[in-house]
Scaffold this motif. Structure first.
Motif, PDB file in Angstrom:
ATOM      1  N   LYS A  14      -2.764 -10.805  33.510  1.00 44.56           N
ATOM      2  CA  LYS A  14      -3.300 -11.059  34.855  1.00 44.56           C
ATOM      3  C   LYS A  14      -4.217 -12.278  34.828  1.00 44.56           C
ATOM      4  O   LYS A  14      -4.186 -13.115  35.726  1.00 44.56           O
ATOM      5  CB  LYS A  14      -4.052  -9.813  35.348  1.00 44.56           C
ATOM      6  N   LYS A  15      -5.038 -12.394  33.769  1.00 40.82           N
ATOM      7  CA  LYS A  15      -5.915 -13.553  33.619  1.00 40.82           C
ATOM      8  C   LYS A  15      -5.107 -14.853  33.536  1.00 40.82           C
ATOM      9  O   LYS A  15      -5.556 -15.905  33.962  1.00 40.82           O
ATOM     10  CB  LYS A  15      -6.771 -13.421  32.356  1.00 40.82           C
ATOM     11  N   MET A  16      -3.892 -14.757  32.960  1.00 43.47           N
ATOM     12  CA  MET A  16      -3.034 -15.938  32.810  1.00 43.47           C
ATOM     13  C   MET A  16      -2.189 -16.185  34.067  1.00 43.47           C
ATOM     14  O   MET A  16      -1.359 -17.070  34.092  1.00 43.47           O
ATOM     15  CB  MET A  16      -2.117 -15.769  31.595  1.00 43.47           C
ATOM     16  N   GLY A  17      -2.392 -15.367  35.093  1.00 41.51           N
ATOM     17  CA  GLY A  17      -1.648 -15.549  36.339  1.00 41.51           C
ATOM     18  C   GLY A  17      -0.305 -14.858  36.368  1.00 41.51           C
ATOM     19  O   GLY A  17       0.571 -15.220  37.146  1.00 41.51           O
ATOM     20  N   ILE A  18      -0.130 -13.867  35.512  1.00 42.64           N
ATOM     21  CA  ILE A  18       1.140 -13.143  35.436  1.00 42.64           C
ATOM     22  C   ILE A  18       0.902 -11.692  35.838  1.00 42.64           C
ATOM     23  O   ILE A  18       0.128 -10.977  35.197  1.00 42.64           O
ATOM     24  CB  ILE A  18       1.732 -13.197  34.013  1.00 42.64           C
ATOM     25  N   ASP A  19       1.564 -11.259  36.912  1.00 50.76           N
ATOM     26  CA  ASP A  19       1.490  -9.856  37.338  1.00 50.76           C
ATOM     27  C   ASP A  19       2.623  -9.093  36.660  1.00 50.76           C
ATOM     28  O   ASP A  19       3.756  -9.574  36.598  1.00 50.76           O
ATOM     29  CB  ASP A  19       1.651  -9.737  38.856  1.00 50.76           C
ATOM     30  N   VAL A  20       2.325  -7.904  36.162  1.00 50.73           N
ATOM     31  CA  VAL A  20       3.321  -7.081  35.479  1.00 50.73           C
ATOM     32  C   VAL A  20       3.324  -5.700  36.116  1.00 50.73           C
ATOM     33  O   VAL A  20       2.275  -5.121  36.371  1.00 50.73           O
ATOM     34  CB  VAL A  20       2.999  -6.927  33.972  1.00 50.73           C
ATOM     35  N   GLU A  21       4.515  -5.198  36.380  1.00 46.71           N
ATOM     36  CA  GLU A  21       4.631  -3.815  36.850  1.00 46.71           C
ATOM     37  C   GLU A  21       5.898  -3.210  36.278  1.00 46.71           C
ATOM     38  O   GLU A  21       6.851  -3.925  35.952  1.00 46.71           O
ATOM     39  CB  GLU A  21       4.636  -3.738  38.372  1.00 46.71           C
ATOM     40  N   GLU A  22       5.913  -1.913  36.123  1.00 44.65           N
ATOM     41  CA  GLU A  22       7.094  -1.218  35.626  1.00 44.65           C
ATOM     42  C   GLU A  22       7.833  -0.602  36.806  1.00 44.65           C
ATOM     43  O   GLU A  22       7.221   0.034  37.662  1.00 44.65           O
ATOM     44  CB  GLU A  22       6.709  -0.121  34.633  1.00 44.65           C
ATOM     45  N   LEU A  23       9.151  -0.825  36.866  1.00 44.22           N
ATOM     46  CA  LEU A  23       9.972  -0.183  37.892  1.00 44.22           C
ATOM     47  C   LEU A  23      10.246   1.237  37.424  1.00 44.22           C
ATOM     48  O   LEU A  23      10.695   1.442  36.297  1.00 44.22           O
ATOM     49  CB  LEU A  23      11.297  -0.916  38.079  1.00 44.22           C
ATOM     50  N   THR A  24       9.987   2.207  38.283  1.00 41.10           N
ATOM     51  CA  THR A  24      10.231   3.599  37.920  1.00 41.10           C
ATOM     52  C   THR A  24      11.467   4.102  38.644  1.00 41.10           C
ATOM     53  O   THR A  24      11.861   3.580  39.688  1.00 41.10           O
ATOM     54  CB  THR A  24       9.025   4.481  38.273  1.00 41.10           C
ATOM     55  N   GLY A  25      12.101   5.095  38.070  1.00 42.61           N
ATOM     56  CA  GLY A  25      13.266   5.704  38.701  1.00 42.61           C
ATOM     57  C   GLY A  25      14.551   4.920  38.519  1.00 42.61           C
ATOM     58  O   GLY A  25      15.544   5.195  39.184  1.00 42.61           O
ATOM     59  N   VAL A  26      14.578   3.957  37.617  1.00 51.36           N
ATOM     60  CA  VAL A  26      15.788   3.164  37.383  1.00 51.36           C
ATOM     61  C   VAL A  26      16.768   4.018  36.585  1.00 51.36           C
ATOM     62  O   VAL A  26      16.457   4.481  35.495  1.00 51.36           O
ATOM     63  CB  VAL A  26      15.480   1.845  36.629  1.00 51.36           C
ATOM     64  N   LYS A  27      17.965   4.225  37.119  1.00 49.87           N
ATOM     65  CA  LYS A  27      18.978   5.057  36.468  1.00 49.87           C
ATOM     66  C   LYS A  27      19.823   4.256  35.478  1.00 49.87           C
ATOM     67  O   LYS A  27      20.176   4.745  34.423  1.00 49.87           O
ATOM     68  CB  LYS A  27      19.919   5.697  37.506  1.00 49.87           C
ATOM     69  N   ARG A  28      20.180   3.011  35.874  1.00 46.03           N
ATOM     70  CA  ARG A  28      20.979   2.166  34.985  1.00 46.03           C
ATOM     71  C   ARG A  28      20.910   0.721  35.448  1.00 46.03           C
ATOM     72  O   ARG A  28      20.597   0.439  36.601  1.00 46.03           O
ATOM     73  CB  ARG A  28      22.429   2.631  34.910  1.00 46.03           C
ATOM     74  N   VAL A  29      21.203  -0.180  34.526  1.00 52.01           N
ATOM     75  CA  VAL A  29      21.270  -1.607  34.814  1.00 52.01           C
ATOM     76  C   VAL A  29      22.635  -2.085  34.345  1.00 52.01           C
ATOM     77  O   VAL A  29      23.064  -1.762  33.234  1.00 52.01           O
ATOM     78  CB  VAL A  29      20.153  -2.389  34.074  1.00 52.01           C
ATOM     79  N   GLU A  30      23.339  -2.827  35.216  1.00 52.72           N
ATOM     80  CA  GLU A  30      24.639  -3.373  34.867  1.00 52.72           C
ATOM     81  C   GLU A  30      24.561  -4.884  34.870  1.00 52.72           C
ATOM     82  O   GLU A  30      24.026  -5.479  35.795  1.00 52.72           O
ATOM     83  CB  GLU A  30      25.707  -2.949  35.878  1.00 52.72           C
ATOM     84  N   ILE A  31      25.113  -5.489  33.819  1.00 56.66           N
ATOM     85  CA  ILE A  31      25.259  -6.934  33.755  1.00 56.66           C
ATOM     86  C   ILE A  31      26.758  -7.177  33.717  1.00 56.66           C
ATOM     87  O   ILE A  31      27.439  -6.770  32.762  1.00 56.66           O
ATOM     88  CB  ILE A  31      24.568  -7.515  32.504  1.00 56.66           C
ATOM     89  N   VAL A  32      27.292  -7.791  34.773  1.00 58.88           N
ATOM     90  CA  VAL A  32      28.730  -7.978  34.897  1.00 58.88           C
ATOM     91  C   VAL A  32      29.082  -9.401  34.481  1.00 58.88           C
ATOM     92  O   VAL A  32      28.639 -10.365  35.093  1.00 58.88           O
ATOM     93  CB  VAL A  32      29.206  -7.691  36.339  1.00 58.88           C
TER      94      VAL A  32
END
Length: 119
Positions: A14-32
């Protein structure tokens, strides 16, 4: 010097200007990709926001799935049932022929009708 716990790391970023958050409830990620699909089930997804851009970090166990040409077409284009029925009514074609023409034209009804009428 690296932070020893996630809360401290988040504060430093955050001090470096980068916001980080975790996405919750993600079931799957597809890269096609053109010839295959990479599937990550129950991944951990972190979102980094910096300088007006958004970055996603996906962690988990990937599974690679090879795709046939027909499977890619079906996956990319979802053809509504009413579109298939409409093309059938307009051309007298069978269900399979109407669906195949719609897949070939990526869902373009007019173009599918023209293909079926031409032969």
């Amino acid at each position: 010097m690296f932070a020893s716990n996630p809360r401290e790391l988040k504060r430093l970023l955050k001090k470096m200007g980068i916001d980080v958050e975790e996405l919750t409830g993600v079931k799957r990620v597809e890269i096609v990709l053109e010839d295959k699909k990479i599937l990550v089930k129950e991944p951990q997804v972190l979102v980094f926001k910096a300088s007006g851009q958004v970055f996603y970090q996906v962690s988990g166990t990937p599974e690679t799935i090879q795709q046939s040409e027909e499977a890619k077409q079906v996956e990319e284009v979802k053809i509504p049932e009413e579109d298939i029925r409409f093309v059938m009514e307009q051309t007298g074609a069978s269900y399979e022929k109407a669906r195949e023409a719609l897949l070939k034209t990526r869902g373009d009804i007019l173009q599918a009708i023209m293909i079926l009428r031409e032969g």
